[in-house]
Design an enzyme around this catalytic site. Sequence first.
Site, PDB file in Angstrom:
ATOM      1  N   ASP A 132       0.800  -1.226   0.000  1.00  0.00           N
ATOM      2  CA  ASP A 132       0.000   0.000   0.000  1.00  0.00           C
ATOM      3  C   ASP A 132       0.831   1.274   0.000  1.00  0.00           C
ATOM      4  OD1 ASP A 132      -2.377  -1.398   0.024  1.00  0.00           O
ATOM      5  OD2 ASP A 132      -2.536  -1.408   2.205  1.00  0.00           O
TER       6      ASP A 132
ATOM      7  N   TYR B 261     -12.854  -2.187  -2.911  1.00  0.00           N
ATOM      8  CA  TYR B 261     -13.387  -1.017  -2.224  1.00  0.00           C
ATOM      9  C   TYR B 261     -14.603  -0.481  -2.987  1.00  0.00           C
ATOM     10  CZ  TYR B 261      -9.360  -0.407   0.923  1.00  0.00           C
ATOM     11  OH  TYR B 261      -8.411  -0.568   1.906  1.00  0.00           O
TER      12      TYR B 261
END
Length: 470
Positions: free
Chosen positions: A151, A406
Amino acid sequence: MNPNQKIICISATGMTLSVVSLLIGIANLGLNIGLHYKVGDTPDAPTPNVNGTNSTTTIINNNTQNNFTNITNIVQNKNEERTFLNLTKPLCEVNSWHILSKDNAIRIGEDAHILVTREPYLSCDPQGCRMFALSQGTTLRGRHANGTIHDRSPFRALISWEMGQAPSPYNVKIECIGWSSTSCHDGISRMSICMSGPNNNASAVVWYGGRPVTEIPSWAGNILRTQESECVCHKGICPVVMTDGPANNKAATKIIYFKEGKIQKIEELTGNAQHIEECSCYGAKEVIKCICRDNWKGANRPVITIDPEMMTHTSKYLCSKVLTDTSRPNDPTSGNCDAPVTGGSPDPGVKGFAFLDGENSWLGRTISKDSRSGYEMLKVPNAETSTQSGPIAHQVIVNNQNWSGYSGAFIDYWANKECFNPCFYVELIRGRPKESSVLWTSNSIVALCGSRERLGSWSWHDGAEIIYFK
């Protein structure tokens, strides 16, 4: 006629023609001189015609000289009189969802220079809507795509591009540098926020109008992070939810109120929500609601309700018995407004959203309760307030044979409607960890908006064949 007479006759004719030619030349010269002074003596040209629109002014000059007409178009940019966005309208009634955009980034990236991204979203301004995402600083086919499952790195940046296109090095705009972000338009200019730096000492840089305005240091030394979807502004005030601290224990969450990129007020999280990450926010009726991720305990989502004018907030949990985080247990017989509903494995959570509007409430969630696959929308009247609320309508967005990821809310607040039409996006993750035959982790995007009609379901999955990347 004898030869001498012929010569005299021919000579006389030639001389006559020469004189005539000379006279014509003199007359032409005099005419041109006369016309020149005549034009110079003409009165001033009349005021040009002005054709005005909302965005430009066109001036047309008609100049006539010597029977020639020259038309000159001059386009002048008119300074648009922009005002701060005002969230006075209600949400539109929604009975189903229609397709808005799909970028097919992974499919296109099999044979084109497409950037590796994740954490995408959409955000609109008075000119239209754009797609946003956090780039990994490489392309799908680039050798640096190895390791993009991680990330946080110094190579990530918030990028934006025209809605519906796939992000490439040639069509994106760099909004700010970082590995966590949010962005929103206040009606006059755009504010973008990016977090960057090491886990134990990250910082945020706030940009407004294309320039850095404010810096925010870490307050807990544990991955300062923010929404990963758009913030929302009302009368120039743009609240943003930020968290610093553990992902699996009590963390320090703050609601920071900005105006033109400058901090107006900071509030510590209050209310019943026990853990807040990755909030999806929208505004209507002068209130901003953020539906978030409890990564510590809750399979039911926390809700933060913000009054942007008073710069105050409250927090609780979504009351409905329909659980919308992933992983999650089976839906219980009753929901809980004040505490997290625990259970579910192996994943602690995923970014998600809801539109909470009484009878007009919709919840989004993965179809699988254990993994990020499939996606569905459920109409759940009074989901915000009733522990017994259940679904009365259902629409598949991505079937359960395909990966999702997401999801988040956005609204085109400048659309010419009597209400704010809810919209949402779903991240379609491909690559690692689920598809380990490739070195990268990236996504495409699908976005839908509300419709008063009752439309059918279809699967808007990513559609790329991973075997083509081997």
